[in-house]
Design an enzyme around this catalytic site. Sequence first.
Site, PDB file in Angstrom:
ATOM      1  N   SER A  12       1.150  -1.216  -0.193  1.00 32.50           N
ATOM      2  CA  SER A  12      -0.175   0.344   0.112  1.00 32.50           C
ATOM      3  C   SER A  12       0.576   1.614  -0.067  1.00 32.50           C
ATOM      4  O   SER A  12       2.188   1.418  -0.024  1.00 32.50           O
ATOM      5  CB  SER A  12      -0.346   0.341   1.314  1.00 32.50           C
ATOM      6  OG  SER A  12      -0.137   0.110   2.591  1.00 32.50           O
ATOM      7  N   ILE A  14       2.948   4.415  -0.251  1.00 28.61           N
ATOM      8  CA  ILE A  14       4.141   4.722  -1.328  1.00 28.61           C
ATOM      9  C   ILE A  14       5.264   3.980  -1.746  1.00 28.61           C
ATOM     10  O   ILE A  14       4.834   3.211  -2.716  1.00 28.61           O
ATOM     11  CB  ILE A  14       5.145   5.593  -0.367  1.00 28.61           C
ATOM     12  CG1 ILE A  14       5.208   6.965  -0.355  1.00 28.61           C
ATOM     13  CG2 ILE A  14       6.142   5.618  -1.492  1.00 28.61           C
ATOM     14  CD1 ILE A  14       5.808   7.639   0.849  1.00 28.61           C
ATOM     15  N   ASP A  58       8.426 -10.250   7.542  1.00 31.02           N
ATOM     16  CA  ASP A  58       8.431  -9.390   8.544  1.00 31.02           C
ATOM     17  C   ASP A  58       9.776  -8.859   8.554  1.00 31.02           C
ATOM     18  O   ASP A  58      10.900 -10.052   8.151  1.00 31.02           O
ATOM     19  CB  ASP A  58       8.296  -9.390  10.180  1.00 31.02           C
ATOM     20  CG  ASP A  58       8.403  -8.483  10.857  1.00 31.02           C
ATOM     21  OD1 ASP A  58       9.168  -7.802  10.585  1.00 31.02           O
ATOM     22  OD2 ASP A  58       8.063  -8.985  11.767  1.00 31.02           O
ATOM     23  N   ASN A  83      11.953   0.789   1.327  1.00 32.80           N
ATOM     24  CA  ASN A  83      10.695   2.131   1.210  1.00 32.80           C
ATOM     25  C   ASN A  83      10.076   1.112   2.108  1.00 32.80           C
ATOM     26  O   ASN A  83       9.595   2.295   2.551  1.00 32.80           O
ATOM     27  CB  ASN A  83       9.736   1.989   0.193  1.00 32.80           C
ATOM     28  CG  ASN A  83       8.491   2.289   0.647  1.00 32.80           C
ATOM     29  OD1 ASN A  83       8.254   3.673   0.539  1.00 32.80           O
ATOM     30  ND2 ASN A  83       7.683   1.898   1.131  1.00 32.80           N
ATOM     31  N   TYR A 148      10.319   6.394  16.068  1.00 35.29           N
ATOM     32  CA  TYR A 148      10.485   7.207  14.265  1.00 35.29           C
ATOM     33  C   TYR A 148      11.059   7.704  13.354  1.00 35.29           C
ATOM     34  O   TYR A 148      13.101   7.670  12.616  1.00 35.29           O
ATOM     35  CB  TYR A 148       9.112   7.096  13.866  1.00 35.29           C
ATOM     36  CG  TYR A 148       8.920   7.193  12.888  1.00 35.29           C
ATOM     37  CD1 TYR A 148       8.985   6.484  11.926  1.00 35.29           C
ATOM     38  CD2 TYR A 148       8.462   8.275  12.055  1.00 35.29           C
ATOM     39  CE1 TYR A 148       8.835   6.188  10.395  1.00 35.29           C
ATOM     40  CE2 TYR A 148       8.082   8.666  10.693  1.00 35.29           C
ATOM     41  CZ  TYR A 148       8.944   7.812   9.781  1.00 35.29           C
ATOM     42  OH  TYR A 148       8.549   8.177   9.038  1.00 35.29           O
ATOM     43  N   LYS A 152      14.468   7.685  10.820  1.00 37.63           N
ATOM     44  CA  LYS A 152      14.610   8.364   9.949  1.00 37.63           C
ATOM     45  C   LYS A 152      15.951   9.158   9.368  1.00 37.63           C
ATOM     46  O   LYS A 152      16.373   9.399   8.482  1.00 37.63           O
ATOM     47  CB  LYS A 152      13.261   8.972   9.615  1.00 37.63           C
ATOM     48  CG  LYS A 152      11.911   7.974   9.316  1.00 37.63           C
ATOM     49  CD  LYS A 152      12.849   7.183   7.653  1.00 37.63           C
ATOM     50  CE  LYS A 152      11.236   6.567   7.198  1.00 37.63           C
ATOM     51  NZ  LYS A 152      11.656   5.688   6.246  1.00 37.63           N
ATOM     52  N   THR A 183      -1.144   7.786   3.184  1.00 36.33           N
ATOM     53  CA  THR A 183      -0.843   6.170   3.289  1.00 36.33           C
ATOM     54  C   THR A 183      -1.277   5.542   4.976  1.00 36.33           C
ATOM     55  O   THR A 183      -1.906   6.367   5.705  1.00 36.33           O
ATOM     56  CB  THR A 183       0.609   5.829   3.793  1.00 36.33           C
ATOM     57  OG1 THR A 183       0.838   6.032   5.690  1.00 36.33           O
ATOM     58  CG2 THR A 183       1.467   6.273   2.281  1.00 36.33           C
TER      59      THR A 183
END
Length: 263
Positions: A12, A14, A58, A83, A148, A152, A183
């Site tokens: 799903s 991007i 996973d 991604n 998170y 990144k 998303t």
Amino acid sequence: MTQLALVTGASSGIGLELARCCARHGLDLILAADEPEIEDAAAEIRAMGREAKALQGDLSDPAAVDRLVGLAGARPVDILLANAGRGLGHAFVDQDWQQARHVIDTNIVGTLYLVQRIARDMIRRGSGRILLTGSIAGFMPGTFQAVYNASKAFIDSFAIALRHELQDSGVSVTLLMPGATETRFFQRAGLLDTRIGQARKADAAEVAEAGFKAMMAGEEQIVTGWKNRMQVAAAHVTPAGMLAEQHRRMAEPNSGQESEEEG
């Protein structure tokens, strides 16, 4: 011979849109995600006239990465679009440790293991393209998304460093840095009750198209959306503590409800 692309996080958002870009470009595909919908994505790609294999697994687990690479068989992976990513909202000290660890293992450990495995073969052949999905979140201390955003920041830094390590190898590395995009990310990360979760977001197809074009052109990096580019520019000159407080207002639990009341 038809080139082969490998896309992770392709069920799903991007990732799926990147897979569609690849198919329109005439590439065969290997797709991976941790959701059963990955089989639907593969069926869609086949309906577009391209070959497609799928792995539901996973990718925080190195064994799953090994199985994914094995799907290529004797064919070289010409393009890697790394991604796959996980988010997690709420305060770090309140988070379940296994969930926080899963973000790190998915976004960093699994991604790097896959990139290294594919890049080594690309270097031996002297050709290949790699797209890493980072985020403008990497420029901002992520209050209530601390793990998170930090993950990144790691990917943003790693991608540029890897590009320059490989600059004479025939292998190009491009960093895609989107902002908030429409998303399943915000639902899965438990952020629907926040301002960022309820705010208007970028279209995943437009983000993917921009990233794909930048990768095919061999560009170093792309920040999608003019507002995101302005935010990144501002982040370079804004004190980290101020950025952290700005992020608090967007990601603190129940901040979305507060926004509705203020409006």
